[in-house]
Design a protein around this motif. Sequence first.
Motif, short mmCIF file in Angstrom:
data_model
loop_
_atom_site.label_atom_id
_atom_site.label_comp_id
_atom_site.label_asym_id
_atom_site.label_seq_id
_atom_site.Cartn_x
_atom_site.Cartn_y
_atom_site.Cartn_z
N VAL A 123 -15.39 -12.32 0.82
CA VAL A 123 -14.37 -12.95 -0.04
C VAL A 123 -13.55 -11.96 -0.85
O VAL A 123 -12.60 -12.37 -1.52
N CYS A 124 -13.85 -10.68 -0.78
CA CYS A 124 -13.11 -9.72 -1.60
C CYS A 124 -11.66 -9.63 -1.14
O CYS A 124 -11.33 -9.85 0.02
N THR A 125 -10.79 -9.31 -2.06
CA THR A 125 -9.35 -9.27 -1.79
C THR A 125 -9.00 -8.23 -0.75
O THR A 125 -8.10 -8.44 0.07
N ASP A 126 -9.69 -7.11 -0.71
CA ASP A 126 -9.37 -6.03 0.23
C ASP A 126 -9.51 -6.46 1.69
O ASP A 126 -8.83 -5.93 2.56
N ILE A 127 -10.40 -7.37 1.96
CA ILE A 127 -10.67 -7.80 3.33
C ILE A 127 -9.52 -8.63 3.90
O ILE A 127 -9.26 -8.60 5.08
N LEU A 128 -8.85 -9.38 3.04
CA LEU A 128 -7.80 -10.29 3.49
C LEU A 128 -6.44 -9.79 3.04
O LEU A 128 -5.96 -10.11 1.97
N ALA A 129 -5.79 -9.00 3.86
CA ALA A 129 -4.48 -8.42 3.53
C ALA A 129 -3.38 -9.40 3.90
O ALA A 129 -2.64 -9.20 4.86
N ILE A 134 -1.99 -17.81 1.08
CA ILE A 134 -2.71 -17.94 2.35
C ILE A 134 -4.10 -17.35 2.21
O ILE A 134 -5.09 -17.92 2.69
N ARG A 135 -4.20 -16.20 1.56
CA ARG A 135 -5.49 -15.54 1.36
C ARG A 135 -6.46 -16.45 0.62
O ARG A 135 -7.62 -16.58 1.00
N ASP A 136 -6.00 -17.15 -0.43
CA ASP A 136 -6.88 -18.02 -1.21
C ASP A 136 -7.33 -19.24 -0.40
O ASP A 136 -8.46 -19.71 -0.56
#
Length: 153
Positions: A123-129, A134-136
């Motif tokens: 769930v860390c922000t770095d994983i989902l660029a 959309i990321r949330d």
Amino acid sequence: MRNISDIIEQHIKKILSGAGSGTAEIKRSELADMFNCVPSQINYVISTRFTIEKGYVVESKRGGGGFIRITKVGLELNQMLHHAILDLMGSAVTAKEAEGLIQRLHDEKVLTTREARVMLSVVCTDILALSPAIRDQIRANYVSAMLVALLKG
């Protein structure tokens, strides 16, 4: 060395653990005097460290007789837990909210340390660029899928 926010948080948690009901009423001004800080520092600690994701319900009454009531809410491992978490998250969840929820589930012994670490890594922000919206949404879907898998276990 711990900062003032950590010290205030620990003091409030000690008050809660001493309260048989899991509920404590505190006065912002009294705590500010006790820790020689401004009342907004107390507000900051409560708003960031005593959230619903972390297992707390906070009520506040302002004014001369005002207080802050903090209640520790327990978890039960069943279908209601999963539905409550999904309702809390909605269709999108920030990294901070997801991390708070995962930490709470770990603290309540719903998740093992290993399960919590795996979930946090996803769930860390770095994983989902991706763009934040959309990321949330994707993060909420990931957390939901992981919880479904773990709670069926």
